[in-house]
Design a protein around this motif. Structure first.
Motif, PDB file in Angstrom:
ATOM      1  N   LEU A 205      40.195   0.498  -2.381  1.00 52.19           N
ATOM      2  CA  LEU A 205      40.961  -0.648  -1.273  1.00 52.19           C
ATOM      3  C   LEU A 205      42.720  -0.515  -1.491  1.00 52.19           C
ATOM      4  CD1 LEU A 205      40.744  -1.627   1.118  1.00 52.19           C
ATOM      5  CD2 LEU A 205      39.358  -3.913  -0.432  1.00 52.19           C
ATOM      6  N   LEU A 206      42.629  -1.311  -2.758  1.00 50.86           N
ATOM      7  CA  LEU A 206      43.886  -1.446  -3.448  1.00 50.86           C
ATOM      8  C   LEU A 206      44.466  -0.166  -2.948  1.00 50.86           C
ATOM      9  CD1 LEU A 206      42.956  -4.014  -5.303  1.00 50.86           C
ATOM     10  CD2 LEU A 206      43.581  -4.576  -3.766  1.00 50.86           C
ATOM     11  N   ARG A 207      44.043   0.756  -3.692  1.00 55.35           N
ATOM     12  CA  ARG A 207      45.111   2.475  -4.392  1.00 55.35           C
ATOM     13  C   ARG A 207      45.093   2.098  -2.244  1.00 55.35           C
ATOM     14  NH1 ARG A 207      41.234   5.766  -4.692  1.00 55.35           N
ATOM     15  NH2 ARG A 207      41.413   5.317  -6.563  1.00 55.35           N
ATOM     16  N   GLN A 208      44.843   2.280  -1.586  1.00 52.87           N
ATOM     17  CA  GLN A 208      44.820   2.485   0.130  1.00 52.87           C
ATOM     18  C   GLN A 208      45.630   1.703   0.553  1.00 52.87           C
ATOM     19  OE1 GLN A 208      44.823   6.060   1.579  1.00 52.87           O
ATOM     20  NE2 GLN A 208      43.823   5.179   3.439  1.00 52.87           N
ATOM     21  N   ARG A 209      45.604   0.643   0.252  1.00 56.27           N
ATOM     22  CA  ARG A 209      46.615  -0.515   0.622  1.00 56.27           C
ATOM     23  C   ARG A 209      48.317  -0.627   0.140  1.00 56.27           C
ATOM     24  NH1 ARG A 209      48.633  -5.503  -0.610  1.00 56.27           N
ATOM     25  NH2 ARG A 209      48.893  -7.274   0.803  1.00 56.27           N
ATOM     26  N   ASN A 210      48.125  -0.298  -1.064  1.00 51.77           N
ATOM     27  CA  ASN A 210      49.386   0.215  -1.941  1.00 51.77           C
ATOM     28  C   ASN A 210      50.076   1.555  -0.943  1.00 51.77           C
ATOM     29  OD1 ASN A 210      51.092  -0.424  -3.910  1.00 51.77           O
ATOM     30  ND2 ASN A 210      51.045   1.713  -4.718  1.00 51.77           N
ATOM     31  N   ILE A 211      49.378   2.586  -0.890  1.00 49.97           N
ATOM     32  CA  ILE A 211      50.402   3.321  -0.209  1.00 49.97           C
ATOM     33  C   ILE A 211      50.706   2.677   0.718  1.00 49.97           C
ATOM     34  CG2 ILE A 211      49.663   6.074   0.564  1.00 49.97           C
ATOM     35  CD1 ILE A 211      47.910   6.247  -1.821  1.00 49.97           C
ATOM     36  N   PHE A 212      49.505   2.570   1.615  1.00 49.95           N
ATOM     37  CA  PHE A 212      50.159   2.602   2.486  1.00 49.95           C
ATOM     38  C   PHE A 212      50.929   1.371   3.438  1.00 49.95           C
ATOM     39  CE2 PHE A 212      46.781   5.710   4.807  1.00 49.95           C
ATOM     40  CZ  PHE A 212      47.004   6.054   5.256  1.00 49.95           C
TER      41      PHE A 212
ATOM     42  N   LYS B  92      53.267   0.396   1.178  1.00 50.09           N
ATOM     43  CA  LYS B  92      53.782  -0.274   0.270  1.00 50.09           C
ATOM     44  C   LYS B  92      55.320   1.585  -0.396  1.00 50.09           C
ATOM     45  CE  LYS B  92      53.384  -4.190  -1.392  1.00 50.09           C
ATOM     46  NZ  LYS B  92      53.642  -6.282  -0.446  1.00 50.09           N
ATOM     47  N   ILE B  93      54.568   2.133   0.117  1.00 49.75           N
ATOM     48  CA  ILE B  93      54.876   3.345  -0.798  1.00 49.75           C
ATOM     49  C   ILE B  93      54.686   4.892   1.379  1.00 49.75           C
ATOM     50  CG2 ILE B  93      55.090   5.982  -1.720  1.00 49.75           C
ATOM     51  CD1 ILE B  93      53.368   4.308  -4.001  1.00 49.75           C
ATOM     52  N   LEU B  94      54.309   5.156   1.798  1.00 46.69           N
ATOM     53  CA  LEU B  94      54.313   5.365   2.869  1.00 46.69           C
ATOM     54  C   LEU B  94      55.582   5.137   4.008  1.00 46.69           C
ATOM     55  CD1 LEU B  94      53.296   7.258   4.696  1.00 46.69           C
ATOM     56  CD2 LEU B  94      52.158   6.095   5.669  1.00 46.69           C
TER      57      LEU B  94
ATOM     58  N   ALA C 133      54.307  10.085   0.212  1.00 45.54           N
ATOM     59  CA  ALA C 133      52.948   9.048   0.029  1.00 45.54           C
ATOM     60  C   ALA C 133      53.044   9.024  -1.580  1.00 45.54           C
ATOM     61  CB  ALA C 133      53.256   8.158   1.073  1.00 45.54           C
ATOM     62  N   TYR C 134      51.229  10.235  -1.240  1.00 44.83           N
ATOM     63  CA  TYR C 134      51.014  10.704  -1.691  1.00 44.83           C
ATOM     64  C   TYR C 134      51.517  10.721  -3.114  1.00 44.83           C
ATOM     65  CZ  TYR C 134      46.882  12.528  -4.626  1.00 44.83           C
ATOM     66  OH  TYR C 134      45.583  12.030  -6.060  1.00 44.83           O
ATOM     67  N   GLU C 135      51.977  11.521  -3.074  1.00 42.21           N
ATOM     68  CA  GLU C 135      52.692  12.729  -4.119  1.00 42.21           C
ATOM     69  C   GLU C 135      53.522  11.502  -5.098  1.00 42.21           C
ATOM     70  OE1 GLU C 135      56.141  15.917  -4.935  1.00 42.21           O
ATOM     71  OE2 GLU C 135      54.804  16.091  -3.624  1.00 42.21           O
ATOM     72  N   GLU C 136      54.515  10.612  -4.427  1.00 45.85           N
ATOM     73  CA  GLU C 136      54.959  10.298  -5.401  1.00 45.85           C
ATOM     74  C   GLU C 136      54.033   8.825  -6.062  1.00 45.85           C
ATOM     75  OE1 GLU C 136      57.679   6.149  -4.060  1.00 45.85           O
ATOM     76  OE2 GLU C 136      57.847   7.236  -2.703  1.00 45.85           O
ATOM     77  N   TYR C 137      53.515   8.433  -5.526  1.00 43.14           N
ATOM     78  CA  TYR C 137      51.936   7.442  -6.333  1.00 43.14           C
ATOM     79  C   TYR C 137      51.141   8.820  -7.657  1.00 43.14           C
ATOM     80  CZ  TYR C 137      47.617   4.938  -6.990  1.00 43.14           C
ATOM     81  OH  TYR C 137      47.011   3.819  -7.664  1.00 43.14           O
ATOM     82  N   ALA C 138      50.788   9.092  -7.128  1.00 38.07           N
ATOM     83  CA  ALA C 138      50.346  10.343  -8.650  1.00 38.07           C
ATOM     84  C   ALA C 138      51.104  10.124  -9.647  1.00 38.07           C
ATOM     85  CB  ALA C 138      49.320  11.615  -7.244  1.00 38.07           C
TER      86      ALA C 138
END
Length: 613
Positions: A191-198, A200-202, A362-367
């Motif tokens: 949940l927190l991973r998805q929240r962070n991506i949507f 903070k990053i996306l 956004a996922y690439e940045e997170y990873a």
């Protein structure tokens, strides 16, 4: 084609006890449906929800004999459609009945299957006041019989071809939709991973908040994640009680949620919260109508996997104001992925294309943030880190991330794609695992190079091998020019989708495909590995605590555990240390999410608490 080592002792894709294995005969689905028509829906869903509540309460122990034996003994005591013969010989005192090593009765897939059948065929409108012993034993027997209809058989041929192997492995990959962990730590991390991506990053790549508000007719994305945080507290209360030693008021009575009171104590944004909650709720009449419409659109769905309506709305209002949650796995997946699917279905044209591209970025940045942590905190010294490596002219990507140190390189590809509905319900799997069957036929008679199948191989898991193989000349040229020699290259692939490449997926299909499709021909290539994003997070946590020798770990993985799933391999490392690995990243995000949830939904109480401090 000879069987691989992974297949030699693998005769059935199963780990469940079933009616036929225990000596019963064949029971048709229509017979199960006829039996369900004799029972009230709220009673059947009540028993299934009670079982699921136990899975939520004991996520690490649910599949162990001490819990499963209760349900198996219920099933053995029942007589539908007949009593089982000489069953006492199958039972060891104090242990779950064991059939060829398989002692699990209740699991997410048969809970989903029986829930689906019950909604469509049980009597509706009555009120079951008590979950009687006879009802519990009958539901347990139906779960036992359901297992006979959910098995996957290996191909009957002695030497299965690539097409048969691929279809078998696709079946195995579909089962991951029922394998989500119900442990609070894992669910919170997702949940927190998805929240962070949507949140903070996306937004750096796409105005996601504005788009989400438009496609949902006024729901704010930050309010959505605040509501989900409240849901998290509710469903994991039992686990939180154990962790803190405090008894908590949940509102949960006999495994039922009262719809009218669930958000009654919110101080702000209640209308949005109730709108969000309504997305996850269905009733028997609506469910049946939507199922009939879905069957009209897709009549060929695989009945072992086709629970589209239940995945869309996992909370069942079986009687007024009473919500049952018999498949919590679907509910947890739903609340995490809802923003993605709302946007994927609500956006159109170029805006939809931009969203998918932005989510990939956004996922690439997170990873890559995780990859960078690994590079900087390796116990054997820093790696040189190159994100988004491109060819000299800049018109072709070499890899999403490269780590280099003393002749050893690690290349990463990151993929944010999700399984589509067609695949999940048993349909075409080309977007998950390629190449398509027509190319596999060619590979049976002659080897093809990676370039020949690149365009057609669209599989989330398999196409990475085409990309990495074809990048070899550019990669080698870059490393030799700027870094020096190249001895070993470890090709890794991370993905956001909850699909896991285990020893069967690797050994049954991927390994033969690598050989026939001429992947990784250069001497420097090491065997490829696939990581779920949670595996990459765990590696970054190991690095952060100063206990990751990344090269040694990859070497051991490939030399001794090549086919083992990366998640299983890492779990063995952690278990061997007999301690819990601290996850500072999740800890910090959780505190931030709780703070923002209070501000959005409980601003008055939050302000009072701040004043008292």
């Amino acid at each position: 084609m000879k069987k691989t080592t992974a297949e030699q002792s693998y005769t059935r894709v199963k780990s469940w006890a079933s009616y036929r294995d225990l000596g019963g005969g064949k029971v048709s689905i229509s017979s199960i449906q006829a039996e369900l028509s004799q029972w009230q829906l709220d009673g059947v869903l009540g028993v299934l929800s009670a079982i699921s509540s136990k899975a939520l309460e004991f996520p690490n122990d649910f599949y162990r004999p001490k819990i499963q034996e209760r349900y198996l003994n219920y099933a053995l005591a029942d007589s539908f459609p007949h009593s089982l013969p000489k069953i006492t010989k199958k039972i060891r005192p104090g242990f779950a009945p064991n059939v060829d090593g398989h002692g699990v009765l209740a699991h997410a897939q048969n809970l989903a299957w029986l829930t689906h059948q019950a909604i469509l065929h049980c009597k509706n409108g009555g009120l079951t006041s008590k979950l009687s012993h006879s009802l519990r034993t009958r539901v347990a027997r139906l779960l036992l019989i359901a297992n006979d209809h959910l098995q996957t058989e290996l191909p009957k041929t002695e030497n299965p071809n690539l097409i048969e192997r691929r279809h078998l492995v696709l079946d195995m990959l579909r089962r991951w939709q029922f394998s989500q962990s119900l442990h609070i730590d894992n669910a919170t991390q997702a949940l927190l991973r998805q929240r962070n991506i949507f949140l903070k990053i996306l937004p750096k790549y796409f105005d996601v908040s504005k788009a989400f508000e438009r496609v949902t007719n006024g729901v704010h994305l930050d309010v959505y994640f605040a509501v989900v945080m409240v849901m998290r507290f509710f469903f994991f209360t039992k686990q939180l009680e154990k962790a803190t030693g405090n008894k908590m008021e949940t509102g949960l009575h006999e495994h039922i949620i009262k719809k009218s009171t669930f958000f009654s104590k919110l101080e702000s944004n209640q209308e949005q919260a109730e709108t969000i909650f309504s997305w996850w709720i269905t009733n028997p009449q609506l469910y049946e109508r939507q199922h009939q419409e879905w069957r009209r659109i897709k009549p060929e769905g695989d009945l072992r996997f086709d629970y589209v309506q239940l995945r869309i709305a996992p909370l069942i209002e079986a009687r007024p104001d009473d919500l049952f949650f018999p498949v919590p796995h679907f509910l947890l997946q739903k609340v995490v992925d809802e923003p993605y699917f709302r946007l994927a279905e609500g956006l159109t044209g170029t805006e939809k294309t931009k969203f998918f591209q932005a989510l990939g970025d956004a996922y690439e940045e997170y990873a890559n943030e995780l990859v960078c942590d690994i590079a900087n905190k390796d116990t054997k010294g820093q790696w040189t880190y190159f994100p988004n490596l491109k060819t000299e002219k800049g018109n072709e990507e070499i890899t999403d991330a490269l780590l280099y140190r003393n002749g050893t390189a690690v290349v990463f590809e990151h993929n944010a794609l999700r399984p589509d509905t067609d695949f999940l319900v048993g349909g075409n799997g080309d977007k998950i695992l390629g190449p398509p069957d027509e190319f596999l036929k060619q590979l049976e008679t002659r080897k093809l190079d990676a370039k020949a199948t690149k365009k057609e191989n669209k599989g989330l898991i398999s196409r990475i091998m085409n990309q990495q193989t074809l990048s070899a000349p550019h990669l080698e040229e870059y490393i030799i020019r700027f870094q020096g020699n190249i001895k070993k290259v470890y090709p890794l692939s991370s993905h956001l989708a909850d699909l896991h490449v285990d020893k069967y997926v690797y050994g049954v299909f991927l390994e033969p495909l690598i050989s026939r499709n001429n992947f990784y021909l250069e001497d420097f290539w090491q065997p490829p590995q696939w990581l779920h994003i949670a595996d990459l997070e765990l590696l970054a946590n190991l690095a952060a605590e100063g206990s990751l020798d990344f090269e040694a770990l990859l070497e051991e993985k490939n030399q001794s555990f090549k086919r083992m799933g990366f998640d299983e391999y890492l779990a063995n490392i952690i278990n061997a240390r007999e301690r819990k690995l601290p996850d500072h990243r999740t800890h910090d995000r959780l505190h931030e999410a709780i703070r923002e949830t209070k501000a959005l939904l409980y601003p008055v109480s939050s302000a009072k608490n701040a004043t008292h401090k």
